[in-house]
Design an enzyme around this catalytic site. Structure first.
Site, PDB file in Angstrom:
ATOM      1  N   SER A  20       0.723  -1.027  -0.012  1.00 37.13           N
ATOM      2  CA  SER A  20      -0.128  -0.005  -0.112  1.00 37.13           C
ATOM      3  C   SER A  20       0.703   1.233  -0.044  1.00 37.13           C
ATOM      4  O   SER A  20       2.077   1.486   0.646  1.00 37.13           O
ATOM      5  CB  SER A  20      -0.810   0.043   1.402  1.00 37.13           C
ATOM      6  OG  SER A  20      -1.394   1.271   1.408  1.00 37.13           O
ATOM      7  N   TYR A  73      -2.246  -0.571  10.243  1.00 36.23           N
ATOM      8  CA  TYR A  73      -2.347  -0.862   8.971  1.00 36.23           C
ATOM      9  C   TYR A  73      -1.011  -0.610   8.159  1.00 36.23           C
ATOM     10  O   TYR A  73      -0.551  -1.605   7.552  1.00 36.23           O
ATOM     11  CB  TYR A  73      -3.539  -0.191   7.872  1.00 36.23           C
ATOM     12  CG  TYR A  73      -3.561  -0.294   6.631  1.00 36.23           C
ATOM     13  CD1 TYR A  73      -3.991  -1.835   6.293  1.00 36.23           C
ATOM     14  CD2 TYR A  73      -3.730   0.554   5.780  1.00 36.23           C
ATOM     15  CE1 TYR A  73      -3.875  -1.955   4.785  1.00 36.23           C
ATOM     16  CE2 TYR A  73      -3.488   0.246   4.366  1.00 36.23           C
ATOM     17  CZ  TYR A  73      -3.711  -1.020   3.997  1.00 36.23           C
ATOM     18  OH  TYR A  73      -3.888  -1.353   2.664  1.00 36.23           O
TER      19      TYR A  73
HETATM   20  N1  LIG Z   1      -8.292  -0.512  -2.665  1.00 32.79           N
HETATM   21  C1  LIG Z   1      -7.326   0.466  -2.133  1.00 32.79           C
HETATM   22  O1  LIG Z   1      -7.466   1.701  -2.443  1.00 32.79           O
HETATM   23  C2  LIG Z   1      -6.106  -0.232  -1.970  1.00 32.79           C
HETATM   24  C3  LIG Z   1      -5.010   0.837  -1.689  1.00 32.79           C
HETATM   25  C4  LIG Z   1      -3.829   0.131  -0.965  1.00 32.79           C
HETATM   26  C5  LIG Z   1      -3.587  -1.273  -0.830  1.00 32.79           C
HETATM   27  N2  LIG Z   1      -4.797  -1.971  -1.101  1.00 32.79           N
HETATM   28  C6  LIG Z   1      -4.628  -3.341  -0.573  1.00 32.79           C
HETATM   29  O2  LIG Z   1      -5.129  -4.099  -1.797  1.00 32.79           O
HETATM   30  C7  LIG Z   1      -5.542  -5.466  -1.383  1.00 32.79           C
HETATM   31  C8  LIG Z   1      -7.044  -5.568  -1.981  1.00 32.79           C
HETATM   32  O3  LIG Z   1      -7.808  -4.223  -1.397  1.00 32.79           O
HETATM   33  P1  LIG Z   1      -9.177  -4.187  -1.801  1.00 32.79           P
HETATM   34  O4  LIG Z   1      -9.700  -2.811  -1.901  1.00 32.79           O
HETATM   35  O5  LIG Z   1      -9.587  -5.116  -2.791  1.00 32.79           O
HETATM   36  O6  LIG Z   1      -9.865  -4.767  -0.362  1.00 32.79           O
HETATM   37  P2  LIG Z   1     -11.061  -5.505  -0.161  1.00 32.79           P
HETATM   38  O7  LIG Z   1     -11.208  -5.418   1.152  1.00 32.79           O
HETATM   39  O8  LIG Z   1     -12.142  -5.262  -0.894  1.00 32.79           O
HETATM   40  O9  LIG Z   1     -10.716  -7.096  -0.213  1.00 32.79           O
HETATM   41  C9  LIG Z   1      -9.956  -7.937   0.521  1.00 32.79           C
HETATM   42  C10 LIG Z   1     -10.694  -9.386   0.668  1.00 32.79           C
HETATM   43  O10 LIG Z   1      -9.956 -10.166   1.472  1.00 32.79           O
HETATM   44  C11 LIG Z   1     -10.934 -10.669   2.439  1.00 32.79           C
HETATM   45  N3  LIG Z   1     -10.235 -11.081   3.422  1.00 32.79           N
HETATM   46  C12 LIG Z   1      -9.860 -10.347   4.604  1.00 32.79           C
HETATM   47  N4  LIG Z   1      -9.321 -11.176   5.493  1.00 32.79           N
HETATM   48  C13 LIG Z   1      -9.210 -12.425   5.094  1.00 32.79           C
HETATM   49  C14 LIG Z   1      -8.767 -13.576   5.785  1.00 32.79           C
HETATM   50  N5  LIG Z   1      -8.101 -13.718   6.715  1.00 32.79           N
HETATM   51  N6  LIG Z   1      -8.585 -14.702   4.844  1.00 32.79           N
HETATM   52  C15 LIG Z   1      -9.465 -14.731   3.612  1.00 32.79           C
HETATM   53  N7  LIG Z   1      -9.985 -13.420   3.077  1.00 32.79           N
HETATM   54  C16 LIG Z   1      -9.974 -12.413   3.857  1.00 32.79           C
HETATM   55  C17 LIG Z   1     -12.163  -9.765   2.528  1.00 32.79           C
HETATM   56  O11 LIG Z   1     -13.308 -10.583   3.015  1.00 32.79           O
HETATM   57  C18 LIG Z   1     -11.869  -8.984   1.341  1.00 32.79           C
HETATM   58  O12 LIG Z   1     -13.115  -9.628   0.615  1.00 32.79           O
HETATM   59  C19 LIG Z   1      -5.463  -5.251   0.252  1.00 32.79           C
HETATM   60  O13 LIG Z   1      -4.078  -6.199   0.286  1.00 32.79           O
HETATM   61  C20 LIG Z   1      -5.351  -4.010   0.513  1.00 32.79           C
HETATM   62  O14 LIG Z   1      -4.767  -3.532   1.770  1.00 32.79           O
HETATM   63  C21 LIG Z   1      -5.815  -1.446  -1.285  1.00 32.79           C
END
Ligand SMILES: NC(=O)c1ccc[n+]([C@@H]2O[C@H](COP(=O)([O-])OP(=O)(O)OC[C@H]3O[C@@H](n4cnc5c(N)ncnc54)[C@H](O)[C@@H]3O)[C@@H](O)[C@H]2O)c1
Length: 323
Positions: A129, A154
């Site tokens: 991130s 985080y």
């Molecule tokens: N969306 C953004 O702006 C953004 C920015 C920076 C980093 N990220 C990173 O990108 C990745 C995807 O983000 P996103 O926006 O799709 O988030 P999201 O929360 O929509 O997707 C994450 C998914 O992981 C699942 N999950 C959580 N804990 C779990 C576990 N222990 N076992 C199995 N499944 C689990 C959740 O149910 C969810 O569906 C994440 O690692 C997030 O930290 C996202």
């Protein structure tokens, strides 16, 4: 090819899986569909993916080592892992820090240990991130910058995951690419993120909260550009065995500009309350994306105004359903 996508019911995992399935790949998806935000939305994303016969879904937790062992036994042919499952969101890490360490740190180790058992594995891509840049002042953020002052649990958990990944590369030669995403937005997005909360509040004539200060800005990255970046990395024949890339739009947009794009598309004015910015939230983000451009030729194409229009069009179809 055979892909394992963790967090397949999540925002980015859903869009990536959809793109891979459209190319005829096999996708094994894992998600625990937890209730950090609407499980109905996560389930609806999975239901769409299940329409493709190449999609196999495991309702499982990535920290459940025995569940991962079953997946290894059933699918020893997995070639690429995208570890996108995470406890996301900076503010919730004040309330429940353990959830971040559990999924983002323990989960990363469980996936790395799983990877060691997969005989055909070529590479792990894992989500990090822009938050890892923490309290850094120099913009744009570059992968060459030091990242040792995280402003939230985080951010610290994501940085820890990067360190663990490097260690597994060093010890076991597991090829890996870390992905530092910058504020990803778009259709089927996350209801906990500011752009989604603002859109919902403006639609319902409820107030939104902005932080005081002149320079509150984000590098907003449209989801289709993110998926293109991931596909470009996949297709790249000369990726370093270990590396980390910023994936951003490389444009610094004032949060007020996001609000005016939303107002224009929703056709209503926002009611704005100002509060002091909490310590978890950094003032500005901006990505230097020259590293990924130099390796893959990828660059983002979607202006914020266009991306917000596509998002609000989607939200109008599903308004209220997932919140
Ligand atoms: N969306 C953004 O702006 C953004 C920015 C920076 C980093 N990220 C990173 O990108 C990745 C995807 O983000 P996103 O926006 O799709 O988030 P999201 O929360 O929509 O997707 C994450 C998914 O992981 C699942 N999950 C959580 N804990 C779990 C576990 N222990 N076992 C199995 N499944 C689990 C959740 O149910 C969810 O569906 C994440 O690692 C997030 O930290 C996202």
């Amino acid at each position: 090819m055979v892909f394992l996508v963790t967090g397949a019911g999540g925002f980015i995992g859903f869009h990536l899986s959809k793109a891979l399935l459209a190319r005829g790949e096999t996708v094994i998806g894992i998600d625990n569909l937890n209730d950090y935000y609407s499980p109905t939305l996560k389930q609806a994303r999975c239901d769409q993916l299940k329409q493709s016969k190449g999609f196999i879904f495991y309702h499982a937790d990535i920290t459940d080592v025995s569940a991962l062992e079953v997946i290894v036994q059933n699918h020893p042919d997995i070639q690429i892992i995208f570890n996108l499952a995470a406890q996301a969101g900076v503010r919730y890490s004040l309330e429940n820090p353990y959830a971040y360490i559990q999924t983002n740190v323990m989960g990363q180790v469980a996936i790395l240990e799983m990877a060691r058992q997969l005989p055909n594995l070529q590479r792990i891509f894992y989500a990090s991130s822009s938050s890892v840049y923490g309290l850094n002042k120099k913009l744009p953020f570059s992968e060459a910058d030091r990242v040792d002052c995280p402003s939230s649990v985080y951010a610290a958990s994501k940085q820890s995951a990067e360190l663990l990944s490097f260690t597994y590369y060093h010890l076991y030669g597991l090829k890996q690419t870390g992905l530092r995403f910058f504020t990803v937005y778009g259709p089927w997005g996350r209801p906990d993120m500011a752009y989604y909360l603002f859109a919902k509040a403006i639609t319902e004539d409820k107030p939104i909260t902005l932080y005081t200060g002149q320079n509150l800005s984000r590098d907003f990255t449209y989801i289709d550009d993110v998926v293109d970046a991931l596909l470009s990395l996949l297709e790249c024949s000369h990726l370093e065995d270990y590396g980390i890339f910023n994936i951003g739009n490389s444009r610094q947009e004032k949060v007020e500009h996001l609000v005016s794009c939303l107002e224009e598309n929703i056709g209503k004015k926002a009611i704005i309350n100002y509060i002091t910015r909490p310590g978890t939230d950094i003032e500005a983000t901006l990505s230097d994306i020259s590293a990924i451009y130099n390796v893959t030729g990828w660059s983002p194409r979607t202006k914020l105004s266009d991306g917000v229009r596509l998002f609000t069009n989607w939200l109008k179809l599903y308004n209220g359903f997932f919140c």
